[in-house]
Scaffold this motif. Sequence first.
Motif, short mmCIF file in Angstrom:
data_model
loop_
_atom_site.label_atom_id
_atom_site.label_comp_id
_atom_site.label_asym_id
_atom_site.label_seq_id
_atom_site.Cartn_x
_atom_site.Cartn_y
_atom_site.Cartn_z
N ASP A 1 0.87 -1.34 -0.06
CA ASP A 1 0.01 -0.10 0.17
C ASP A 1 0.82 1.28 0.00
N ILE A 2 1.89 1.26 0.64
CA ILE A 2 2.63 2.30 0.98
C ILE A 2 3.54 2.57 -0.45
N THR A 3 3.97 1.57 -0.97
CA THR A 3 4.96 1.39 -2.29
C THR A 3 3.77 2.23 -3.24
N ILE A 4 2.75 1.70 -3.41
CA ILE A 4 1.81 2.11 -4.48
C ILE A 4 1.58 3.74 -4.16
N ARG B 1 3.61 5.89 -2.77
CA ARG B 1 4.71 6.55 -3.19
C ARG B 1 4.81 6.65 -4.64
N PHE B 2 4.44 5.69 -5.41
CA PHE B 2 4.71 5.64 -6.83
C PHE B 2 3.70 6.81 -7.65
N VAL B 3 2.30 6.73 -7.17
CA VAL B 3 1.37 7.64 -7.56
C VAL B 3 1.84 9.14 -7.09
N ASP B 4 2.42 9.34 -5.94
CA ASP B 4 2.96 10.68 -5.61
C ASP B 4 4.06 11.04 -6.50
N ASN B 5 4.99 10.23 -6.86
CA ASN B 5 6.14 10.54 -7.78
C ASN B 5 5.58 10.85 -9.22
N MET B 6 4.72 10.11 -9.64
CA MET B 6 3.81 10.24 -10.82
C MET B 6 3.15 11.72 -11.05
N MET C 1 11.65 2.06 -6.27
CA MET C 1 11.41 0.70 -6.45
C MET C 1 12.81 0.08 -5.49
N SER C 2 13.92 0.83 -5.80
CA SER C 2 15.13 0.12 -5.07
C SER C 2 15.19 0.55 -3.58
N TYR C 3 14.48 1.75 -3.25
CA TYR C 3 14.20 2.25 -2.03
C TYR C 3 13.36 1.21 -1.16
N GLN C 4 12.18 1.21 -1.87
CA GLN C 4 11.20 0.31 -1.32
C GLN C 4 11.53 -1.08 -1.04
N ARG D 1 13.69 -1.31 2.09
CA ARG D 1 13.07 -1.24 3.34
C ARG D 1 12.19 -2.44 3.56
N LEU D 2 11.61 -2.92 2.52
CA LEU D 2 10.87 -4.22 2.84
C LEU D 2 11.86 -5.30 3.61
N SER D 3 13.10 -5.26 3.14
CA SER D 3 14.00 -6.25 3.55
C SER D 3 14.44 -6.01 4.96
N GLU D 4 14.72 -4.65 5.21
CA GLU D 4 14.87 -4.17 6.58
C GLU D 4 13.62 -4.62 7.57
N LEU D 5 12.43 -4.40 6.93
CA LEU D 5 11.41 -4.74 7.94
C LEU D 5 11.06 -6.28 8.17
#
Length: 147
Positions: free
Chosen positions: A19-22, A24-29, A113-116, A119-123
């Motif tokens: 949800d957060i990734t999507i 952020r993608f929409v915000d970037n667009m 995507m690289s940041y997210q 972040r998923l691996s850290e979580l």
Amino acid sequence: MTANPTLVSDLDVAKKWLDITITRFVDNMRQLRIQDTGALMASFKQQVVGSAEGRLQLTLSYALYGKFVDMGVGRGMGAGVTKKDDGYDRIRKTRGQLRRHTRKPRNWYSREMSYQTKRLSELMLDLYGQVLITTATDVPGETTINF
């Protein structure tokens, strides 16, 4: 049959991450003004599947042309158009460059995507680290940990 409590927790983390990734993608667009028709923003689909072994599979899909917008390629001519065809001179200059549009990458996907992913691996690392510690300390004697 009891549900594995870590699987429920994994599923929650994965769904929230998607949800957060999507978002952020929409915000970037929106920030990069990539919203001609809104079809790319509406094309996001997400799915989280948990298996009996405790493994997760995350799927994030979107329209293919969004990748081309990110790279700054693919704009101007249909597939198979050559210099010999009518209309080539109308769209392109003699060196093959577009007359009206200049292609430039608008990075809505690659950096985020690289940041997210990191972040998923850290979580997940934090989650499994906590599960490992509580499992090892709560169970006396022999301990078996499945991931």
